[in-house]
Design an enzyme around this catalytic site. Structure first.
Site: not given
Lengths: 374, 408
Positions: B10, B103-104
């Protein structure tokens, strides 16, 4: 108007006319039937403006006349009248009709006859005459492929095409196509392209007889309306406007992969495997290889899978093709011979399907498009 | 506990980090990234988090809380590029990567320890270091035997953290996490569990399975099993097609002119078609809506004659829909299009569709997308979008409201 008619005949004409009465309409007059008595005949007409039917039967006509009677009430009454007891119809005045059967006396309010849509006038000569059994078979063999949605209106009917004396009948929904050709008769009539609505043919099919010895169906064309005249029934329908797709150009000529299978085992295997197909997609896979095909289906949730091999004659490349099982079943159901022949190009091209033995006098060819598999 | 080793990665304050990457002088400036039309905060730097500025806080409120912070409009194309670079680093080391959001990501590291002669936790550190060195942003990583545990672990040592869940530390770790922090419980189910005395992730872990089944059904059981190390949801690259593809936006200037409103709609249509082609999707149902000045809508929808990704077919249908629902004299503030996708992705082919031509049109769409990606948005566009105003190029000096100093 004053007549007497047997209960069976009365019920029969009302029942057949009622099939055309629309269940939902914004025009109340369409919920009626037009009843006319003259020259020893009772004629009952009904229309939904797309289709008009007139059914005649012999009756004892004491006084000619016309009455426009609410269809549902008349139909409900006709079904329940005493059997073998004559039915008498008599206009009470211009606004009601009295129907008498045995001790029963039934009064129904009527509508003004001039409000009923005009009955068709047939031209003096028919364009075409077709025997009942042939017309019935044409309809049976082509109706299944007609489109059920209204996105392409021309596909919502069956094309009757006369070209240089040859009759070809074609229907398609874009995924499947059937072409029926009369290869026995040369018709001496001008060329035509008629796209006849599915519903008209459904109604007509019920009126047709398999008896070869009764007079043929006479087909008339007048002001973009087609009229089918049978012994006691006249069915008029509008024709669908527009140009039918150029079907000849989508029929592959040289598909190299040839599959010959027995229809009944193939059909029953499709039915079993399709139990495992997704309810929405209806897709099954067929793996083709020499001597055998393998049918398989798996639902999208992955909760079940069905696989069944089937011995066949197959010559061609090995590949996997997907079909909508519902379409495949319908196609196989149309095959009258023991064996069916598939001519395939590959996993994404149209397959040509024919009975291995054609019925005398006709040539049937069907196309089935595969599914675009993931 | 099974031998699966799953990484969850993350990025830390991702949008802010991407901005700071492009503008190093903002490294220590409190920073908030705003939504389209600059209405809400959608990301904020760690300096602003303790002040109570959350995702969704209106700009005016955030400005009153932190008057010295810098508020900048989002630049999603930049964030997308950084995201792709970041995930590429993971893909270079792990074969099975599931991108969960911009973003993960999850990655299955099972068995890679033997291959790389490094422990799974050393591999996590390697990925973290490489992302920091090669991309320039920091990420927090969790490593565990299931996705649920790994996701919980990546949040444990944020920012720039690494936490490995082992059999030995599992109880202490779960005892230190509130129940609502479990992925899939959240703020909706969390308070209900707390009412029943389930405060921490460990409390949930220690519930009898029957109780979890009774309270939460299959969903709860899956979470419970994942916390116990049973991998219910494996890392998968399997691409789940979306149920629909849509594009919607407000106009920069409200308009009652049909050519302007339709141009905006065509612009959205082009974007939707580009996604359909790029992802190999086909649509059969289209809906459009026009948002009036008073926030009410005019809507229309239709079924296409066959599933397609052909711009010409789709834009012609959009034109018909537009003519059905556009009201003359009405001032519009926005528009949008939704293309429904067959969830199965397979469909019956049509005899009368020229699929070769469809493919050519798709190739053209793809070429336009690539040109615009390479040479900038709007390098090549469809004629029917010509009345759509070119998006304001917010040069960085405008976005950041800072003077530019050019080196000689």
């Amino acid at each position: 108007m004053r007549i007497s008619v047997t209960q069976e005949r009365f019920e029969s004409v009302i029942e057949r006319a009622f099939t055309v009465v629309p269940s939902k309409t914004t025009m109340p007059i369409l919920r009626t039937v037009y009843v006319e008595c003259k020259n020893g005949e009772l004629a009952v007409s009904a229309t939904d403006l797309e289709l008009m039917i007139t059914i005649k039967t012999s009756a004892d006509v004491a006084e000619n006349g016309v009455s426009v009677i609410p269809a549902k009430r008349l139909y409900d009454l006709a079904k329940t009248l005493q059997k073998d007891v004559p039915v008498r119809l008599e206009s009470e005045d211009e606004s009601a009709v009295i129907i008498t059967s045995g001790q029963g006396k039934f009064k129904i309010s009527t509508e003004e006859p001039s409000y009923f849509p005009q009955l068709p006038m047939l031209p003096p000569e028919p364009i075409l005459r077709l025997p009942h059994p042939r017309l019935k078979r044409i309809i049976e063999k082509t109706l299944f492929a007609v489109a059920t949605d209204e996105l392409r209106p021309v596909l919502s009917g069956v094309l009757f095409q006369m070209k240089n004396g040859m009759l070809r009948v074609v229907s398609t929904d874009g995924h499947k196509l059937v072409k029926w050709v009369d290869n026995q008769n040369k018709y001496e009539v001008p060329d035509f392209d008629w796209i006849i609505p599915k519903r008209a043919l459904e109604v007509l099919s019920k009126m047709l007889d398999n008896n070869k010895d009764i007079p043929p169906v006479e087909i008339y064309l007048a002001s973009q309306q087609l009229h089918f005249k049978l012994d006691q029934v006249t069915l008029s329908t509008r024709l669908i406007e527009g140009k039918f797709p150029l079907f000849d150009s989508v029929i592959p000529q040289n598909n190299p992969n040839i599959l010959i299978a027995e229809v009944k085992p193939f059909l029953s295997a499709v039915k079993r495997v399709s139990v495992f197909s997704g309810a929405l997609t209806k897709h099954i896979r067929i793996d083709l290889k020499s001597g055998e095909i393998v049918l398989s289906a798996e639902d999208t949730e992955g909760t079940g899978r069905g696989t069944e091999p089937l011995p066949v004659e197959y010559s061609g490349e090995q590949f996997t093709i997907g079909y909508n099982y519902s379409f495949l079943e319908r196609i196989l159901n149309q095959i009258d011979s023991t064996l069916v022949r598939f001519e395939l190009s590959g996993p994404s091209g149209a397959g040509v399907i024919r009975p291995v033995e054609q019925v005398e006098g006709e040539d049937i060819l069907m196309l089935l498009m595969p599914v675009r598999l993931n | 506990m099974s031998q699966k080793m799953i990484l969850h990665l993350d990025a830390d304050s991702f949008y802010v980090a991407a901005e700071r990457l492009a503008h190093p002088h903002l490294q220590h400036v409190p920073l908030a990234v705003l939504s389209s039309l600059d209405a809400f905060v959608i990301a904020r730097s760690y300096e602003l988090k303790p002040l109570g500025i959350k995702v969704g806080t209106p700009k005016w409120e955030a400005q009153s809380i932190a008057p010295n912070a810098l508020f900048i409009p989002a630049d999603f194309s930049r964030y997308g590029k950084v995201s792709r670079q970041m995930f590429q680093v993971v893909r270079d080391l792990a074969p099975l990567v599931e991108e969960y959001s911009i973003d993960e990501a999850f990655a299955d590291l099972s068995g890679l320890d033997t291959y790389y002669q490094k422990s799974a936790s050393e591999l996590c550190q390697l990925i973290k270091d490489r992302i920091q060195q090669q991309v320039g942003v920091t990420v927090s990583v969790g490593l565990a035997s299931t996705k649920t545990l790994a996701k919980l672990a990546s949040e444990y040592r944020k920012p720039n953290g690494l936490f490995v869940v082992t059999e030995q530390n599992l109880h202490a770790f779960l005892a230190d996490r509130a129940v609502h922090e479990i992925w899939g419980i959240g703020d909706k189910r969390g308070p209900k569990l707390k009412e029943k005395g389930v405060e921490t992730a460990l409390d949930f872990y220690q519930l009898p399975l029957e109780t979890v089944m009774r309270w939460m059904g299959k969903h709860g059981v899956d979470l419970w099993l994942e916390l116990h190390g049973h991998c219910i949801s494996p890392v998968t690259e399997t691409y789940a097609p979306p149920k629909s593809v849509s594009r919607t936006a407000n106009f920069e200037l409200k308009s009652a002119r049909p050519e302007v409103v339709f141009a905006a709609l065509s612009h959205h249509t082009a974007k939707v078609v580009a996604i359909l082609v790029e992802d190999g999707l086909f649509t059969r149902h289209l809906s459009i809506f026009l948002r009036r000045k008073d926030f009410t809508f005019d809507v229309a929808s239709c079924k296409l004659p066959y599933p397609t990704q052909n711009y010409q077919v789709i834009v012609a249908a959009v034109r018909n829909l537009f003519e059905q629902c556009f009201q003359r004299g009405v001032v519009y503030r926005g528009s949008g299009i939704v293309a429904a996708i067959d969830p199965n992705g397979a469909f019956d082919l049509d005899l009368f569709v020229e699929y070769e031509r469809e493919q050519k049109v798709a190739n053209l769409t793809q070429a336009i997308t690539q040109l615009n990606r390479k040479y900038g948005k709007g390098t090549m566009k469809y004629l029917c979008t010509m009345h759509h105003p070119k998006p304001k190029v917010r040069k960085d000096e405008q976005r950041l409201a800072l003077p530019i100093v050019k080196a000689q």
